[in-house]
Scaffold this motif. Structure first.
Motif, PDB file in Angstrom:
ATOM      1  N   ALA A 145     -21.574  56.500 -27.431  1.00 37.29           N
ATOM      2  CA  ALA A 145     -20.534  55.635 -27.991  1.00 37.29           C
ATOM      3  C   ALA A 145     -19.141  56.169 -27.675  1.00 37.29           C
ATOM      4  O   ALA A 145     -18.251  55.422 -27.243  1.00 37.29           O
ATOM      5  N   LEU A 146     -18.943  57.455 -27.867  1.00 38.16           N
ATOM      6  CA  LEU A 146     -17.617  58.043 -27.665  1.00 38.16           C
ATOM      7  C   LEU A 146     -17.215  58.064 -26.196  1.00 38.16           C
ATOM      8  O   LEU A 146     -16.020  58.082 -25.873  1.00 38.16           O
ATOM      9  N   ALA A 147     -18.196  58.049 -25.302  1.00 39.18           N
ATOM     10  CA  ALA A 147     -17.890  58.026 -23.868  1.00 39.18           C
ATOM     11  C   ALA A 147     -17.238  56.716 -23.444  1.00 39.18           C
ATOM     12  O   ALA A 147     -16.644  56.637 -22.357  1.00 39.18           O
ATOM     13  N   LEU A 148     -17.315  55.690 -24.281  1.00 39.31           N
ATOM     14  CA  LEU A 148     -16.678  54.412 -23.968  1.00 39.31           C
ATOM     15  C   LEU A 148     -15.157  54.478 -24.106  1.00 39.31           C
ATOM     16  O   LEU A 148     -14.450  53.610 -23.592  1.00 39.31           O
ATOM     17  N   TRP A 149     -14.663  55.497 -24.807  1.00 39.95           N
ATOM     18  CA  TRP A 149     -13.216  55.628 -24.997  1.00 39.95           C
ATOM     19  C   TRP A 149     -12.592  56.237 -23.744  1.00 39.95           C
ATOM     20  O   TRP A 149     -12.997  57.292 -23.279  1.00 39.95           O
ATOM     21  N   ARG A 150     -11.561  55.560 -23.220  1.00 46.75           N
ATOM     22  CA  ARG A 150     -10.862  56.019 -22.023  1.00 46.75           C
ATOM     23  C   ARG A 150      -9.495  56.608 -22.348  1.00 46.75           C
ATOM     24  O   ARG A 150      -8.788  57.085 -21.460  1.00 46.75           O
ATOM     25  N   GLY A 151      -9.107  56.566 -23.613  1.00 44.31           N
ATOM     26  CA  GLY A 151      -7.799  57.026 -24.059  1.00 44.31           C
ATOM     27  C   GLY A 151      -7.516  56.408 -25.410  1.00 44.31           C
ATOM     28  O   GLY A 151      -8.408  55.808 -26.031  1.00 44.31           O
ATOM     29  N   PRO A 152      -6.287  56.519 -25.912  1.00 41.86           N
ATOM     30  CA  PRO A 152      -5.951  55.878 -27.191  1.00 41.86           C
ATOM     31  C   PRO A 152      -6.176  54.373 -27.128  1.00 41.86           C
ATOM     32  O   PRO A 152      -5.857  53.731 -26.123  1.00 41.86           O
ATOM     33  N   ALA A 153      -6.725  53.814 -28.190  1.00 40.87           N
ATOM     34  CA  ALA A 153      -6.990  52.377 -28.221  1.00 40.87           C
ATOM     35  C   ALA A 153      -5.700  51.583 -28.020  1.00 40.87           C
ATOM     36  O   ALA A 153      -4.633  51.951 -28.526  1.00 40.87           O
ATOM     37  N   LEU A 154      -5.809  50.507 -27.251  1.00 41.52           N
ATOM     38  CA  LEU A 154      -4.687  49.598 -26.980  1.00 41.52           C
ATOM     39  C   LEU A 154      -3.490  50.332 -26.377  1.00 41.52           C
ATOM     40  O   LEU A 154      -2.333  49.955 -26.594  1.00 41.52           O
ATOM     41  N   GLU A 155      -3.766  51.362 -25.608  1.00 42.57           N
ATOM     42  CA  GLU A 155      -2.686  52.153 -25.015  1.00 42.57           C
ATOM     43  C   GLU A 155      -1.799  51.262 -24.146  1.00 42.57           C
ATOM     44  O   GLU A 155      -2.274  50.513 -23.298  1.00 42.57           O
ATOM     45  N   GLY A 156      -0.499  51.337 -24.397  1.00 39.47           N
ATOM     46  CA  GLY A 156       0.454  50.582 -23.597  1.00 39.47           C
ATOM     47  C   GLY A 156       0.632  49.135 -24.009  1.00 39.47           C
ATOM     48  O   GLY A 156       1.422  48.421 -23.382  1.00 39.47           O
ATOM     49  N   VAL A 157      -0.066  48.676 -25.051  1.00 39.55           N
ATOM     50  CA  VAL A 157       0.105  47.290 -25.501  1.00 39.55           C
ATOM     51  C   VAL A 157       1.400  47.196 -26.301  1.00 39.55           C
ATOM     52  O   VAL A 157       1.569  47.875 -27.316  1.00 39.55           O
ATOM     53  N   ALA A 158       2.297  46.344 -25.836  1.00 39.10           N
ATOM     54  CA  ALA A 158       3.631  46.245 -26.442  1.00 39.10           C
ATOM     55  C   ALA A 158       3.618  45.245 -27.589  1.00 39.10           C
ATOM     56  O   ALA A 158       4.172  44.145 -27.492  1.00 39.10           O
ATOM     57  N   SER A 159       2.965  45.633 -28.662  1.00 36.61           N
ATOM     58  CA  SER A 159       2.959  44.814 -29.876  1.00 36.61           C
ATOM     59  C   SER A 159       3.036  45.763 -31.058  1.00 36.61           C
ATOM     60  O   SER A 159       2.083  46.493 -31.340  1.00 36.61           O
TER      61      SER A 159
END
Length: 242
Positions: A125-139
């Motif tokens: 499950a944790l291997a699915l994370w590629r970085g902080p969630a919603l990284e770079g989303v401008a909201s």
């Protein structure tokens, strides 16, 4: 088939190849829909997530324009990006979205009893994370409301996976990871407790006791609090074991 990711930068892949979602508001729109797959996200909610407290005068028309652009970007292979009464929804199957797969694996781990199986499932499950969630989303709204929730899910899964690994006797191999985790999340007592167990189980009693003193001082200085009951119990267990 399209695959979507929100556990890191928002990404789209078509047959394994990346699809570019260029405009910042397109990424925010897609993220808002992906966080609630197969459910209506209302027009007012989407406008607020894209423009915050400064919506354009013709907010509904502006949103419709971005929905059209998103449909065009996703192309003929896109899932059903539906107009629904009151808003929009994106129709997906679980295997198309990393967050959905993550949540399924977390649920699967809940039904397991063996630490080896639990560790393997949570590692997947944790291997699915590629970085902080919603990284770079401008909201600002998504960053404030959704990112902390997703990060808490991740950290809880890390805690559970480490706990399973401790039960498997993997003390020495966990020390470096837990030192990093206590550095990144210094007020999360569970990681400190697990570090004490890992050090004690590796024959490093003095370091385990020093760790307790460090977290005690940190909690006192930062929060004016004493260590919680689990930390105190672990400290007592280390003292009693020698």
């Amino acid at each position: 088939m399209l695959e979507f990711g929100v556990l890191g930068q928002v990404e789209v892949r078509a047959s394994g190849k990346p699809v570019t979602i260029g405009a910042a508001k397109l990424r925010a729109l897609l993220a808002s829909l992906l966080l609630r797959p197969n459910r209506t996200v209302t027009t007012p909610m989407l406008i607020e997530r894209l423009w915050g407290d400064r919506p354009p005068q013709r907010g509904v028309a502006a949103l419709q324009n971005y929905v059209l652009r998103l449909r065009q970007t996703l192309g003929a292979a896109s899932p059903a990006l539906r107009t629904t009464p009151g808003g929009y929804s994106i129709e997906l199957r679980p295997e198309q979205l990393d967050l959905w797969r993550f949540e399924q694996l977390i649920t699967a781990a809940d039904s397991l009893t063996g630490p080896a199986e639990i560790s393997a499932t949570l590692t997947e499950a944790l291997a699915l994370w590629r970085g902080p969630a919603l990284e770079g989303v401008a909201s600002e709204l998504l960053q404030r409301q959704e990112v902390p929730r997703l990060e808490e899910l991740r950290l809880s899964a890390v805690e559970r996976r480490v706990e399973a690994d401790l039960l498997l006797g993997r003390h020495s191999m966990l020390v470096a990871e837990l030192r990093a985790l206590t550095g990144e999340h210094p007020l999360r007592e569970q990681f400190w407790r697990q570090l004490m167990i890992a050090l004690g189980g590796s024959g490093r009693r003095a370091e385990a006791l020093a760790t307790y003193r460090s977290v005690s001082r940190l909690l006192s200085e930062e929060l004016g609090l004493d260590p919680g009951p689990e930390l105190r119990e672990q400290h007592a267990a280390i003292l009693a074991a020698y």
